[in-house]
Design a protein around this motif. Structure first.
Motif, short mmCIF file in Angstrom:
data_model
loop_
_atom_site.label_atom_id
_atom_site.label_comp_id
_atom_site.label_asym_id
_atom_site.label_seq_id
_atom_site.Cartn_x
_atom_site.Cartn_y
_atom_site.Cartn_z
N SER A 93 0.83 -1.21 0.00
CA SER A 93 0.00 0.00 0.00
C SER A 93 0.87 1.26 0.00
O SER A 93 0.58 2.22 -0.72
CB SER A 93 -0.90 -0.01 1.24
OG SER A 93 -1.76 -1.13 1.23
N MET A 94 1.94 1.25 0.80
CA MET A 94 2.79 2.44 0.87
C MET A 94 3.51 2.67 -0.45
O MET A 94 3.64 3.82 -0.90
CB MET A 94 3.79 2.29 2.03
CG MET A 94 3.14 2.21 3.39
SD MET A 94 4.33 2.26 4.75
CE MET A 94 4.87 3.95 4.62
N LEU A 96 2.48 1.64 -3.39
CA LEU A 96 1.47 2.00 -4.38
C LEU A 96 1.10 3.48 -4.28
O LEU A 96 0.98 4.18 -5.29
CB LEU A 96 0.23 1.13 -4.19
CG LEU A 96 -0.90 1.31 -5.22
CD1 LEU A 96 -0.41 0.97 -6.61
CD2 LEU A 96 -2.11 0.45 -4.83
N SER A 97 0.96 3.96 -3.03
CA SER A 97 0.64 5.38 -2.86
C SER A 97 1.78 6.27 -3.32
O SER A 97 1.56 7.37 -3.84
CB SER A 97 0.31 5.66 -1.40
OG SER A 97 1.45 5.40 -0.57
N LEU A 98 3.01 5.78 -3.16
CA LEU A 98 4.17 6.57 -3.59
C LEU A 98 4.25 6.63 -5.12
O LEU A 98 4.48 7.69 -5.71
CB LEU A 98 5.46 5.96 -3.01
CG LEU A 98 6.76 6.64 -3.40
CD1 LEU A 98 6.82 8.06 -2.84
CD2 LEU A 98 7.96 5.82 -2.90
N GLN A 100 1.91 6.36 -7.29
CA GLN A 100 0.79 7.07 -7.91
C GLN A 100 0.90 8.58 -7.76
O GLN A 100 0.06 9.32 -8.26
CB GLN A 100 -0.54 6.58 -7.30
CG GLN A 100 -0.88 5.15 -7.69
CD GLN A 100 -2.16 4.68 -7.04
OE1 GLN A 100 -2.71 5.36 -6.17
NE2 GLN A 100 -2.66 3.52 -7.48
N SER A 101 1.94 9.05 -7.06
CA SER A 101 2.13 10.49 -6.90
C SER A 101 2.64 11.10 -8.21
O SER A 101 3.54 10.54 -8.85
CB SER A 101 3.13 10.76 -5.76
OG SER A 101 3.52 12.11 -5.75
#
Length: 776
Positions: A93-94, A96-98, A100-101
């Motif tokens: 999750s971490m 993936l969030s990085l 997608q920035s």
């Protein structure tokens, strides 16, 4: 000392009398009033009661305890799987969030083309984003590596480096060669967890282990040629989520091993899961299985059957209640029977403690009646034995003193000798270290004669007998009880020194302690004397040492300093005997002038030998050096003069210098071009491909050829040349560290600092602080 206290010496009995006696004893043993019958009946009752309760309790609780232990292991593996799955889910999750920035996607695109756009400033922005991940203590990340396949470099927490250097030097592993990471960009996946493997960091002089790492590979979408390689420490994950001390391993969806805590455990495919079971037994172990809901991994805890058995014993607390009742009944029965035996036994013990010789009163137990008839004669016999042993225990007393000095635990059979080595008053100790100038001969007889001489000098009719021990093969120690003053002992030692002056083959070093009180243990005195022996000088004569040397008059035993090592190494590499021997003799004369201890000479000799070996290694001149002609390092302890050390250095250095000259005199056109080009273009971006193109040869051929001729790799030679040039520039205080980095070809100051510390052991700033004082 009371030994053989129960031995009774009796006259021989005729054979017929022996048969009648044995028959009588057998009949007596069957009577109800004999000790044997009473003991057998008493303890049989106790044993039967305890056995009955134990059998009943075990049959009732065995299956129940087993089910509880199995259930406990099942709950444990379920909790472990949940923790691991949550960790992998959080990691995904971490990342993936990085990825997608928008800022991340833009920065990755810029860094992919950094060789064209020169936007090196974006590297620090990306490193700051990555640092939030690998600095998180709950993620257990050891490193976060961004691998740019097309650009041919990687970005990690230490900075940037080429792909080859990263995966062959800084993060090298046999399981994951450099070419392995290129193949991952061709596969279609988002996140992949690879099996754990050992990684090492290699440099020119050493190999440092990075421990076990479990790579997690994630594609940095939308850039398919960029990989996020996360190095996770699997042992930290195990300590956080599954640290039970029992074997544990993980399998991926295809059944391949991802991580195992024990190399000796048998890795089994979880066939039991398909049958609806969560555990199975194989060999001497129980295997508890659980499959992760997100990753599909299989987690296995291996519980040895012996451990489960021990857990069953721990959980068998219900038996305590049942056993308590049995023990209570047994104790009451035992006490009742023991009280009947206590009275005659007490009378026998009283007679032994008071050493009486009168016969005991008659007893209604036959065995006690026989003991009462024999006790008086046995007491007399044991007394004679004790007196005889007291006169013959001198050798064992020496053994006890030696154990006391060296703090060796006494044999249990000789514990009575502890009283013989107790200090009763002040004492002094003298330690002798014996050296012989001719090591080819045996001097065992001379050592024993010296021991008798020392003992005779200190033994006086009016004084207490001294103790002289042989502590080591070349060490004697004398313990003097109530010796008077230290000066009195010193007068005797000076007499011994005069007697030994005529013996030129012996070199004796004597350490004298002060007069200790009886509260000071012999071990403490011995250790202090050993420290005094370290102040021995190279005189070749008998020395008496009574106090340690002051710090102002002694040198340190830390070997050569950094500047001295570099100066000696440079002279050795020049191959000049005159320059090397001038340097060696000058420092040797300084030690003589300072009246240094023998240990300081030995440390200096080892430092010179170390630099000589280093010079041979740098030029790959081992084959030219004659190993058989080198002096033995163990022979340093036998040297007793500065001239002997001077000769020892000649024997060490001359063959090495000859090998160095032979190696350096051979000139090669390719090697000369490479070294000249590197020296003249050191501030430029130099690599193996560039130099090979100028020579019109392949990089692989140039690499192997240069390694064969110089004994070092091209990259190591280039880095070593740059660091040595940087050391010269750092002595100029007008140049900043970043200016020095640019002049030697490092355009990233962080990379320069990291490389300088790897090759020098210290940072550029620390090197400037240590060495700038001698050049300002």
């Amino acid at each position: 000392m009371r030994i053989f206290s129960n031995i009774c010496i009796c006259p021989p009995i005729p054979e017929g009398v022996q048969l009648m006696t044995q028959s009588t004893k057998f009949k007596l043993s069957l009577r109800s009033n004999t000790l044997l019958v009473k003991l057998i009946v008493s303890f049989l009752i106790v044993i039967l009661l305890l056995a009955a309760f134990n059998v009943f309790s075990f049959l009732y609780l065995r299956n129940k305890l087993y089910d509880e232990i199995v259930r406990s292991n099942e709950l444990g593996i379920e909790q472990t799987v949940e923790s691991y799955e949550n960790h992998f889910r959080l990691t995904q999750s971490m990342i993936l969030s990085l990825t997608q920035s928008d800022r991340w996607i833009a920065n990755i695109g810029i860094l992919s083309e950094v060789s064209q756009n020169r936007r090196y400033d974006k590297m620090n922005e990306v490193k700051e984003e990555l640092s939030e991940l690998y600095n998180n203590p709950f993620l257990h990340f050891d490193n976060f590596i961004l691998y740019f396949k097309k650009a041919g470099f990687v970005l990690e927490k230490e900075g940037t480096s080429s792909t080859k250097d990263m995966f062959s030097s800084y993060y090298a592993s046999e399981a994951y060669p450099p070419g392995f990471w290129d193949t991952l960009t061709d596969d279609n996946f988002f996140m992949r967890i690879l099996p754990a493997a050992s990684f090492t960091e290699k440099s020119m002089n050493s190999i440092r282990s990075l421990g076990m790492q479990m790579p997690i590979v994630i594609k940095a979408a939308p850039h398919d040629d960029v990989l996020c390689i996360i190095m996770v420490n699997p042992r930290k994950l195990y300590s956080a989520y599954a640290n039970t001390g029992e074997p544990f391993y993980m399998l991926d969806q295809e059944g391949r091993l991802l991580f195992a805590t024990h190399d000796t455990v048998d890795i089994r495919t979880p066939a039991a899961i398909g049958e609806g079971k969560q555990f199975e037994r194989s060999g001497g172990n129980y295997y508890f299985y659980e499959r992760g809901s997100d990753t599909g991994f299989t987690y296995v805890r291996v519980a040895p059957i012996t451990n489960i058995s021990s857990e069953m014993l721990k959980l068998n607390m219900l038996l305590v209640t049942l056993l308590a009742a049995a023990i209570l009944i047994s104790v009451l029965s035992s006490v009742w029977f023991s009280l009947r035996l206590n009275h005659p036994l007490k009378r026998i013990i009283d007679m032994l403690e008071l050493k009486q010789t009168q016969p005991l009163p008659a007893s209604n137990i036959k065995e006690f009646a026989i003991i009462s008839d024999r006790m008086s004669s046995m007491m007399h016999t044991n007394e004679r034995i004790r007196m005889d042993l007291d006169r013959k225990n001198n050798l064992v007393r020496q053994y006890a003193y030696t154990n006391k000095v060296k703090n060796i635990p006494m044999n249990l059979n000789l514990k009575e000798l502890e009283d013989a080595v107790q200090q009763h008053g002040p004492y002094a100790a003298v330690l002798y270290e014996i050296g012989f100038k001719n090591k080819d001969s045996e001097y065992d007889q001379e050592i024993q004669l010296l021991r008798k001489l020392v003992h005779g000098l200190f033994a006086t009719p009016e004084g207490e007998e001294p103790v002289t021990l042989q502590i080591e093969h070349n060490q004697l120690m004398t313990i003097l009880f109530n010796p008077g003053s230290q000066s009195d002992v010193l007068r005797v030692l000076n007499l011994l020194k005069e007697l030994l002056q005529a013996e030129d083959y012996m070199c004796l070093t004597i350490a004298l302690s002060p007069v200790y009180s009886e509260d000071t243990h012999f071990t403490v005195a011995y250790e202090r004397l050993r420290q005094l022996l370290k102040a021995k000088r190279l005189t070749g004569e008998t020395q008496i040492i009574i106090e340690p040397r002051s710090l102002s008059s002694s040198t340190t035993s830390l070997g050569l300093k950094v500047g001295q090592r570099e100066e000696l190494l440079a002279r050795l590499q020049s191959g000049s005997e005159e320059a090397v021997f001038e340097w060696v003799d000058r420092h040797l004369d300084q030690l003589v002038k300072k009246d240094a201890a023998a240990l300081d000479f030995q440390a200096y000799a080892r430092g010179v030998a170390e630099q000589t070996e280093k010079a041979l290694a740098k030029l790959n001149a081992w084959e030219q050096a004659d190993a058989a002609s080198r002096p033995d390092m163990n022979s340093l302890e036998a040297l007793y003069s500065a001239e002997q050390y001077r000769q020892w250095f000649r024997e060490l250095i001359r063959p090495a210098l000859a090998a160095i000259r032979e190696r350096t005199e051979t000139k090669d056109p390719i090697t000369s071009f490479v070294t000249d080009y590197l020296n003249s273009h050191l501030n430029e971006d130099i690599n193996l491909d560039l130099v090979a193109d100028k020579l019109n040869i392949t990089p692989g051929y140039l690499s192997s050829y240069f390694k064969e001729k110089t004994g070092t790799n091209f990259s190591d030679y280039l880095n070593d040349l740059r660091i040595n040039r940087a050391k010269e520039l750092l002595l100029n205080l007008e140049l900043r560290i970043q200016d020095v980095a640019g002049q030697v070809g490092y355009h990233n100051v962080n990379s320069f600092i990291r490389m300088f510390k790897r090759y020098s052991g210290i940072t550029p700033g620390e090197y400037r602080k240590r060495n700038v004082g001698g050049h300002t």
